[in-house]
Scaffold this motif. Structure first.
Motif, PDB file in Angstrom:
ATOM      1  N   ALA A 100      38.366  33.820  35.950  1.00 16.22           N
ATOM      2  CA  ALA A 100      37.499  34.626  36.805  1.00 16.22           C
ATOM      3  C   ALA A 100      36.139  33.955  36.984  1.00 16.22           C
ATOM      4  O   ALA A 100      35.565  33.959  38.079  1.00 16.22           O
ATOM      5  CB  ALA A 100      37.321  36.024  36.215  1.00 16.22           C
ATOM      6  N   LEU A 101      35.631  33.358  35.903  1.00 14.29           N
ATOM      7  CA  LEU A 101      34.347  32.671  35.962  1.00 14.29           C
ATOM      8  C   LEU A 101      34.383  31.537  36.976  1.00 14.29           C
ATOM      9  O   LEU A 101      33.445  31.358  37.765  1.00 14.29           O
ATOM     10  CB  LEU A 101      33.987  32.136  34.574  1.00 14.29           C
ATOM     11  CG  LEU A 101      32.706  31.309  34.482  1.00 14.29           C
ATOM     12  CD1 LEU A 101      31.493  32.157  34.838  1.00 14.29           C
ATOM     13  CD2 LEU A 101      32.558  30.725  33.069  1.00 14.29           C
ATOM     14  N   GLU A 102      35.470  30.766  36.978  1.00 14.99           N
ATOM     15  CA  GLU A 102      35.594  29.657  37.926  1.00 14.99           C
ATOM     16  C   GLU A 102      35.524  30.162  39.361  1.00 14.99           C
ATOM     17  O   GLU A 102      34.950  29.503  40.230  1.00 14.99           O
ATOM     18  CB  GLU A 102      36.911  28.922  37.683  1.00 14.99           C
ATOM     19  CG  GLU A 102      36.961  28.184  36.356  1.00 14.99           C
ATOM     20  CD  GLU A 102      38.328  27.573  36.081  1.00 14.99           C
ATOM     21  OE1 GLU A 102      39.246  27.774  36.918  1.00 14.99           O
ATOM     22  OE2 GLU A 102      38.484  26.900  35.043  1.00 14.99           O
ATOM     23  N   THR A 103      36.104  31.333  39.606  1.00 11.05           N
ATOM     24  CA  THR A 103      36.074  31.895  40.961  1.00 11.05           C
ATOM     25  C   THR A 103      34.689  32.419  41.299  1.00 11.05           C
ATOM     26  O   THR A 103      34.160  32.158  42.392  1.00 11.05           O
ATOM     27  CB  THR A 103      37.104  33.026  41.084  1.00 11.05           C
ATOM     28  OG1 THR A 103      38.413  32.515  40.826  1.00 11.05           O
ATOM     29  CG2 THR A 103      37.073  33.631  42.484  1.00 11.05           C
ATOM     30  N   TYR A 104      34.066  33.143  40.378  1.00 12.87           N
ATOM     31  CA  TYR A 104      32.743  33.703  40.655  1.00 12.87           C
ATOM     32  C   TYR A 104      31.703  32.606  40.888  1.00 12.87           C
ATOM     33  O   TYR A 104      30.723  32.822  41.616  1.00 12.87           O
ATOM     34  CB  TYR A 104      32.294  34.609  39.514  1.00 12.87           C
ATOM     35  CG  TYR A 104      32.892  35.997  39.582  1.00 12.87           C
ATOM     36  CD1 TYR A 104      32.788  36.767  40.735  1.00 12.87           C
ATOM     37  CD2 TYR A 104      33.554  36.546  38.491  1.00 12.87           C
ATOM     38  CE1 TYR A 104      33.337  38.035  40.804  1.00 12.87           C
ATOM     39  CE2 TYR A 104      34.109  37.814  38.547  1.00 12.87           C
ATOM     40  CZ  TYR A 104      33.991  38.548  39.708  1.00 12.87           C
ATOM     41  OH  TYR A 104      34.539  39.809  39.773  1.00 12.87           O
TER      42      TYR A 104
ATOM     43  N   LEU B 127      37.143  37.281  45.772  1.00 17.44           N
ATOM     44  CA  LEU B 127      36.519  38.389  45.051  1.00 17.44           C
ATOM     45  C   LEU B 127      37.563  39.321  44.477  1.00 17.44           C
ATOM     46  O   LEU B 127      37.459  39.768  43.320  1.00 17.44           O
ATOM     47  CB  LEU B 127      35.591  39.150  45.998  1.00 17.44           C
ATOM     48  CG  LEU B 127      34.745  40.263  45.369  1.00 17.44           C
ATOM     49  CD1 LEU B 127      33.828  39.691  44.299  1.00 17.44           C
ATOM     50  CD2 LEU B 127      33.929  40.974  46.444  1.00 17.44           C
ATOM     51  N   GLU B 128      38.601  39.612  45.253  1.00 19.09           N
ATOM     52  CA  GLU B 128      39.675  40.484  44.782  1.00 19.09           C
ATOM     53  C   GLU B 128      40.423  39.853  43.606  1.00 19.09           C
ATOM     54  O   GLU B 128      40.743  40.521  42.619  1.00 19.09           O
ATOM     55  CB  GLU B 128      40.642  40.790  45.921  1.00 19.09           C
ATOM     56  CG  GLU B 128      40.094  41.727  46.985  1.00 19.09           C
ATOM     57  CD  GLU B 128      39.277  41.019  48.045  1.00 19.09           C
ATOM     58  OE1 GLU B 128      39.004  39.800  47.871  1.00 19.09           O
ATOM     59  OE2 GLU B 128      38.934  41.659  49.055  1.00 19.09           O
ATOM     60  N   ALA B 129      40.698  38.545  43.718  1.00 20.79           N
ATOM     61  CA  ALA B 129      41.418  37.853  42.639  1.00 20.79           C
ATOM     62  C   ALA B 129      40.593  37.839  41.362  1.00 20.79           C
ATOM     63  O   ALA B 129      41.107  38.088  40.259  1.00 20.79           O
ATOM     64  CB  ALA B 129      41.765  36.430  43.072  1.00 20.79           C
ATOM     65  N   ALA B 130      39.304  37.567  41.489  1.00 20.87           N
ATOM     66  CA  ALA B 130      38.439  37.535  40.308  1.00 20.87           C
ATOM     67  C   ALA B 130      38.347  38.905  39.659  1.00 20.87           C
ATOM     68  O   ALA B 130      38.380  39.030  38.422  1.00 20.87           O
ATOM     69  CB  ALA B 130      37.052  37.036  40.696  1.00 20.87           C
ATOM     70  N   ALA B 131      38.240  39.958  40.472  1.00 22.74           N
ATOM     71  CA  ALA B 131      38.164  41.314  39.916  1.00 22.74           C
ATOM     72  C   ALA B 131      39.428  41.656  39.143  1.00 22.74           C
ATOM     73  O   ALA B 131      39.368  42.291  38.079  1.00 22.74           O
ATOM     74  CB  ALA B 131      37.945  42.319  41.048  1.00 22.74           C
ATOM     75  N   LEU B 132      40.579  41.237  39.661  1.00 24.38           N
ATOM     76  CA  LEU B 132      41.830  41.500  38.947  1.00 24.38           C
ATOM     77  C   LEU B 132      41.884  40.728  37.636  1.00 24.38           C
ATOM     78  O   LEU B 132      42.365  41.238  36.618  1.00 24.38           O
ATOM     79  CB  LEU B 132      43.012  41.106  39.829  1.00 24.38           C
ATOM     80  CG  LEU B 132      43.745  42.257  40.518  1.00 24.38           C
ATOM     81  CD1 LEU B 132      44.856  41.736  41.407  1.00 24.38           C
ATOM     82  CD2 LEU B 132      44.302  43.238  39.510  1.00 24.38           C
ATOM     83  N   MET B 133      41.408  39.498  37.633  1.00 27.13           N
ATOM     84  CA  MET B 133      41.432  38.720  36.395  1.00 27.13           C
ATOM     85  C   MET B 133      40.512  39.319  35.341  1.00 27.13           C
ATOM     86  O   MET B 133      40.826  39.304  34.139  1.00 27.13           O
ATOM     87  CB  MET B 133      41.082  37.266  36.690  1.00 27.13           C
ATOM     88  CG  MET B 133      42.216  36.520  37.378  1.00 27.13           C
ATOM     89  SD  MET B 133      41.939  34.758  37.609  1.00 27.13           S
ATOM     90  CE  MET B 133      40.820  34.776  39.004  1.00 27.13           C
ATOM     91  N   VAL B 134      39.392  39.872  35.767  1.00 29.98           N
ATOM     92  CA  VAL B 134      38.518  40.573  34.817  1.00 29.98           C
ATOM     93  C   VAL B 134      39.240  41.798  34.269  1.00 29.98           C
ATOM     94  O   VAL B 134      39.166  42.101  33.071  1.00 29.98           O
ATOM     95  CB  VAL B 134      37.196  40.968  35.502  1.00 29.98           C
ATOM     96  CG1 VAL B 134      36.388  41.912  34.608  1.00 29.98           C
ATOM     97  CG2 VAL B 134      36.372  39.734  35.826  1.00 29.98           C
ATOM     98  N   GLN B 135      39.937  42.504  35.120  1.00 35.21           N
ATOM     99  CA  GLN B 135      40.693  43.678  34.683  1.00 35.21           C
ATOM    100  C   GLN B 135      41.770  43.288  33.668  1.00 35.21           C
ATOM    101  O   GLN B 135      41.991  43.984  32.666  1.00 35.21           O
ATOM    102  CB  GLN B 135      41.340  44.339  35.908  1.00 35.21           C
ATOM    103  CG  GLN B 135      42.002  45.667  35.626  1.00 35.21           C
ATOM    104  CD  GLN B 135      42.292  46.427  36.910  1.00 35.21           C
ATOM    105  OE1 GLN B 135      41.387  46.896  37.591  1.00 35.21           O
ATOM    106  NE2 GLN B 135      43.553  46.533  37.266  1.00 35.21           N
ATOM    107  N   MET B 136      42.443  42.167  33.909  1.00 34.31           N
ATOM    108  CA  MET B 136      43.460  41.685  32.974  1.00 34.31           C
ATOM    109  C   MET B 136      42.815  41.292  31.649  1.00 34.31           C
ATOM    110  O   MET B 136      43.380  41.544  30.573  1.00 34.31           O
ATOM    111  CB  MET B 136      44.198  40.497  33.591  1.00 34.31           C
ATOM    112  CG  MET B 136      45.040  40.879  34.807  1.00 34.31           C
ATOM    113  SD  MET B 136      45.437  39.485  35.878  1.00 34.31           S
ATOM    114  CE  MET B 136      46.554  38.568  34.820  1.00 34.31           C
TER     115      MET B 136
END
Length: 368
Positions: A308-312, A279-288
């Protein structure tokens, strides 16, 4: 920083050695408004709120408290008063639910106050803080501080000062918090404790960051980073890099910001086999992705959102998934790829229908 074991979540957190959507004012911080999506902010708040009550149902009150604490900080960061109120009420409810446990722990603490060494008292205070038992945690930190002074243990003095600073920071007593973190830094300068020094510098930076003094915060986050880099990669290091990235973005040093965010994501990827930080990694990728969209690097934004989509897709969270699908549709639409945009809009609609909701699709979604 905010958790006693330094197991931290990204997005607005200090570090320790630990239903229907509320109505808000819809405002965001002027320094981050261009980079943070309001709909993603709301999705993040909603996910944290649901996670908190799920943890309550499982009896994991300390994890629930951490989720609501993160919701409180995140909602303050994006300026949404409705979610801030919801977080505060949820935390107050948890305090009531743990009243009996608190009373029992008070008796145990009083009985052992004259016998426990400072290190054990620090651990106990950290655990109480993580559980949201703030008043008792403060008392225990003070007892631990007295014991550490008697023992002349500088490391534990620094830990206690950091814990007391966190409590004041939570209550927005910035002057007291700054004094305690500064004292912790000075004490720890005389011992070999890079991790604790990094924690103190990070939290001091957070005092200034929350007050809008990003120049001072940047210097202190960089000092924390120097100490983190003397040890192994951790969530704490990723969190400091995340904050540095935000400050660089506010200064329009976009490539430095992106570099900081990428370094944080790399650390999270390395930690994934040992900790669930998806969740933390995906949130950072959305921020990027938001940063790249802001600078009109649409293809790079699409690449980060796709990751991020792949993680979510591996997480049981429909709202962030819906948000990312819609964002990908809009980015491809801006990039003049109507067929691909339609594909993501249709996927978003299917996700919304599965949840009994309605996707936020543009009127032109099927006319491209």
């Amino acid at each position: 920083m905010r958790r006693p074991t330094a197991s931290v979540s990204l997005i607005a957190d200090p570090i320790t050695d630990a239903p229907s959507e509320p109505q808000g004012n819809g405002q965001t911080s002027p320094t981050t408004a261009a980079l943070h999506s309001s709909e993603f902010d709301l999705a993040r708040c909603r996910a944290l709120y649901v996670e908190g009550w799920q943890q309550v149902d499982r009896g994991q009150l300390d994890r629930a408290q951490r989720a609501f604490q993160e919701l409180l900080i995140w909602s303050r960061h994006c300026g949404h008063s409705g979610w801030t109120n919801a977080a505060e009420k949820a935390m107050a409810t948890l305090v009531a639910q743990t009243a009996l446990a608190t009373a029992t722990q008070t008796i145990k603490t009083a009985a052992s106050a004259t016998t426990l060494p400072s290190s054990q008292r620090c651990d106990e205070a950290d655990a109480l803080y993580a559980q949201g038992q703030i008043s008792l945690a403060k008392t225990t930190y003070q007892q631990a501080l007295e014991a550490a002074v008697q023992e002349q243990c500088l490391l534990n003095i620094g830990r206690c000062l950091n814990g007391l600073g966190l409590i004041d920071l939570d209550r927005r007593r910035y002057v007291q918090a700054e004094t305690e973190f500064q004292a912790a830094i000075e004490v720890l300068a005389d011992v070999e404790a890079p991790r604790q020094s990094a924690i103190a510098f990070h939290n001091l930076a957070l005092v200034h960051y929350q007050q809008g003094d990003h120049a001072a915060a940047k210097v202190e986050f960089q000092q924390a980073l120097d100490f983190w880099q003397t040890g192994e990669d951790s969530l704490d290091l990723a969190l400091t890099l995340d904050y540095l990235g935000r400050i660089y973005a506010d200064e329009q040093a976009y490539w430095l910001a992106l570099g900081s965010f990428e370094a944080a994501v790399d650390i999270l990827v390395e930690l994934t086999p040992h900790q669930d930080v998806r969740l933390e990694a995906a949130a950072l990728m959305v921020q990027m992705a938001q940063l790249c969209e802001h600078t009109r690097h649409l293809d790079l934004a699409i690449a980060y959102l796709t990751a991020a989509l792949e993680t979510y897709q591996t997480l049981p969270l429909s709202q962030p998934l819906l948000t990312v699908l819609n964002r990908l549709g809009r980015l491809h639409q801006q990039a003049q790829r109507p067929a691909i945009a339609r594909h993501y809009y249709q996927r978003a609609q299917r996700v919304a229908q599965c949840e009994g909701g309605k996707a936020d699709l543009p009127d032109t979604a099927y006319q491209m």
